[in-house]
Structures are given as C-alpha cells and as structure tokens.
Design an enzyme around this catalytic site. Structure first.
Site, mmCIF file in Angstrom:
data_model
loop_
_atom_site.group_PDB
_atom_site.id
_atom_site.type_symbol
_atom_site.label_atom_id
_atom_site.label_comp_id
_atom_site.label_asym_id
_atom_site.label_seq_id
_atom_site.Cartn_x
_atom_site.Cartn_y
_atom_site.Cartn_z
ATOM 1 N N ASP A 21 0.835 -1.208 0.000
ATOM 2 C CA ASP A 21 0.000 0.000 0.000
ATOM 3 C C ASP A 21 0.867 1.254 0.000
ATOM 4 O O ASP A 21 2.008 1.235 0.459
ATOM 5 C CB ASP A 21 -0.918 -0.030 1.234
ATOM 6 C CG ASP A 21 -2.103 0.918 1.089
ATOM 7 O OD1 ASP A 21 -2.397 1.358 -0.046
ATOM 8 O OD2 ASP A 21 -2.733 1.220 2.121
ATOM 9 N N ASN A 35 -10.914 -2.711 -5.776
ATOM 10 C CA ASN A 35 -10.112 -1.751 -6.548
ATOM 11 C C ASN A 35 -10.710 -1.411 -7.918
ATOM 12 O O ASN A 35 -10.270 -0.466 -8.572
ATOM 13 C CB ASN A 35 -8.663 -2.239 -6.709
ATOM 14 C CG ASN A 35 -7.840 -2.142 -5.434
ATOM 15 O OD1 ASN A 35 -6.946 -2.964 -5.195
ATOM 16 N ND2 ASN A 35 -8.115 -1.154 -4.594
#
Ligand code: IPE
Ligand code: IPE
Ligand code: MG
Length: 269
Positions: free
Chosen positions: A35, A83
């Site tokens: 991330d 996502n």
C-alpha cells in the site's frame, strides 16, 4: 542453505539485520498488503500511476529476497475486488504493468525455481491479462522452490463465498455430507490450498486495516505495519519485519509453558 553474502554484503545495514536473524525461526509464509503507491506519487507531484510503476522494483526485490531466504510462500496483494472502483485509467495502467512485469520476470522466476500462482477470480480479468498469467502458471508449474502467490481481483469474503459454493455443489451432487465439512475441507477450496497460513502479515504505509485480504488464512498471523510506502520498501524493511516477528510470542490461545502454576486442587506447598 541461506547464503548471507548473496542476500546482503558484509558491512551494510541490511547485513547487520540479517546477522541478527534466527534462521531456525523464519516465517514459512509472508503475505504483504502493498500500500501507499498513490501517496508516494503525490509526494512527488506525480500522477498516482507513477507510484504503481515505481512499486515494481519493490515487488522484484521482495520476490528475489524471500526466495533466497527459502520461504515456502510469499503472497502479494496486487488488486482487490474493491479496486475496480478506481479510475479506469489507473486500472488499465495497473493491468499493463502486471503484464509487463510477468513478461519481463518469467525467466528470473524460472531461474530461481519459483512457482507462480494466482489467488482471486482470475476468470473475470481481461483476456490479455489471463493469457499472461496462464503463461506464467504453466511455465513455472514444475518449479519446486518458493511459491509466489499474486492476489489479483482478490477479496477474502469472495474467496470464502466461492469455497462455500464449491462445497455446496458437492453436497448437492451427493459427493459430500454436510458433517464432513470442517476447517480443513473449507481451507482446501481456497486459493491458497496446500500452502501454510501466513505467519507474518505486513502492511506498508501505516494503515491499520486488513482491507479484505486473506481473511480466513490470517486467523493467527502476526501483523506488522510499517509507515514506509510500498515503492520505498526494500529488503532492509523486510528484514526489520522478520526480526520483529521473531520477537513475538505466538500463543494460539494457549499459555506458554515454563512457569507452571499449580493446578486447582494441587497442593501449593
Ligand atoms: C497500493 O497503493 C496499490 C494498489 C492498491 C493497487 P495505493 O494505490 O492504494 O496507494 P495509496 O493508498 O492511495 O497511497
Ligand atoms: C489494499 O489496498 C489492496 C491492495 C493492496 C491491492 P487499498 O489501498 O485498496 O485499501 P484501502 O482502500 O485503503 O482499505
Ligand atoms: Mg491504498
């Protein structure tokens, strides 16, 4: 045998950490929530996708380093089922970066005897992505070193739902009795079947959440969150995480032996 000199040159900070490591207490499986690519790019005034592009170097270094550390498995969270909410340009760029990575890295995976595997709903991905993934899967299917798992179009809940559906089909067809369903049967229908559960779960860029990653498998994983953004994550950081893991006391709900207290009813003195 783990070759220290190949992993880190003597006299470097990486080597100092490596020398502290206890090779008898290594995690067998490390899972990473990669991330912070967007934030990394933002800090440089660049578009988010530049962060994803830069993150590839970290992926390459992790795969190579974990293989050299002789782990059984490394799982990288590359794209979640959530996502798809991102801007189309970002998604398309992520998918082309993935294809480019696979294309360029395949020879290296083979050279290092790394077995490539995908977790997630692969059949929902673009045909060109599926083609590149299938090529990697087929080419490395007889590799016997580390398993490199990539979580793509992956969601922990989706994975559990899919496993339940597959069990339900077997029950409907009379191949399986409901009473036969236990943790092992369910686990064998997950994308990670056959692999040990992650011992260590790493998340970069400081966020204290799991974001739908390996929900079933991380039941007893040790979690380490670092503020380092993914494109900056290097083996030095990985070694820090492993050392932190080696300091943890894993109890699995039990108590650690040593200072045994008298059982109730047992004379205390
Ligand atoms: C992780 O970086 C990469 C993917 C989720 C594909 P992000 O893109 O989530 O970066 P931040 O969290 O916005 O910084
Ligand atoms: C998790 O990161 C997904 C991947 C690393 C692929 P996100 O950036 O998507 O997670 P949230 O939205 O911060 O929870
Ligand atoms: Mg993020």
């Amino acid at each position: 045998m783990i070759d220290r000199d190949v992993l880190a040159l003597p006299g470097t900070p990486e080597r100092d950490l490596l020398d502290e490591m206890d090779f008898a207490r290594m995690p067998r499986h490390i899972a990473i929530i990669m991330d912070g690519n967007g934030r990394w790019a933002k800090q440089r005034g660049s578009p988010r996708v530049e962060g994803h592009r830069a993150g590839i170097a970290s992926v390459r270094e992790m795969v190579e380093t974990c293989a050299r550390l002789k782990l059984d498995a490394l799982t990288l969270y590359a794209f979640s089922v959530e996502n798809w909410k991102r801007p189309r340009f970002e998604i398309v760029t992520l998918m082309s970066l993935l294809k480019e990575y696979l294309n360029r890295e395949l020879a290296n995976l083979l050279k290092n005897d790394i077995r490539f595997r995908v977790v997630g709903r692969m059949n929902e991905l673009d045909a060109s992505v599926q083609k590149e993934l299938s090529k990697g899967l087929a080419a490395t299917s007889s590799c016997r070193g580390m398993t490199f798992n990539i979580a793509l179009n992956y969601g922990g809940r989706t994975e559990i739902v899919d496993a339940c559906r597959s069990l339900a089909h077997d029950v409907e067809a009379g191949r399986l009795a409901p009473e036969q369903i236990d943790e092992e049967t369910l686990g064998s229908r997950l994308g990670t079947a056959g692999l040990p559960d992650p011992d260590l779960l790493i998340r970069t860029s400081g966020e204290m959440r799991v974001s739908n990653f390996l929900l079933w498998q991380i039941a007893y994983s040790e979690i380490w969150v670092t503020s380092t953004l993914w494109p900056d994550f290097r083996k030095l950081h990985l070694f820090e995480g492993i050392l932190e893991f080696q300091k943890r006391e894993r109890r699995y709900g039990g108590v650690i032996d040593g200072s045994r207290e008298p059982e109730s009813g047992e004379a205390a003195g």
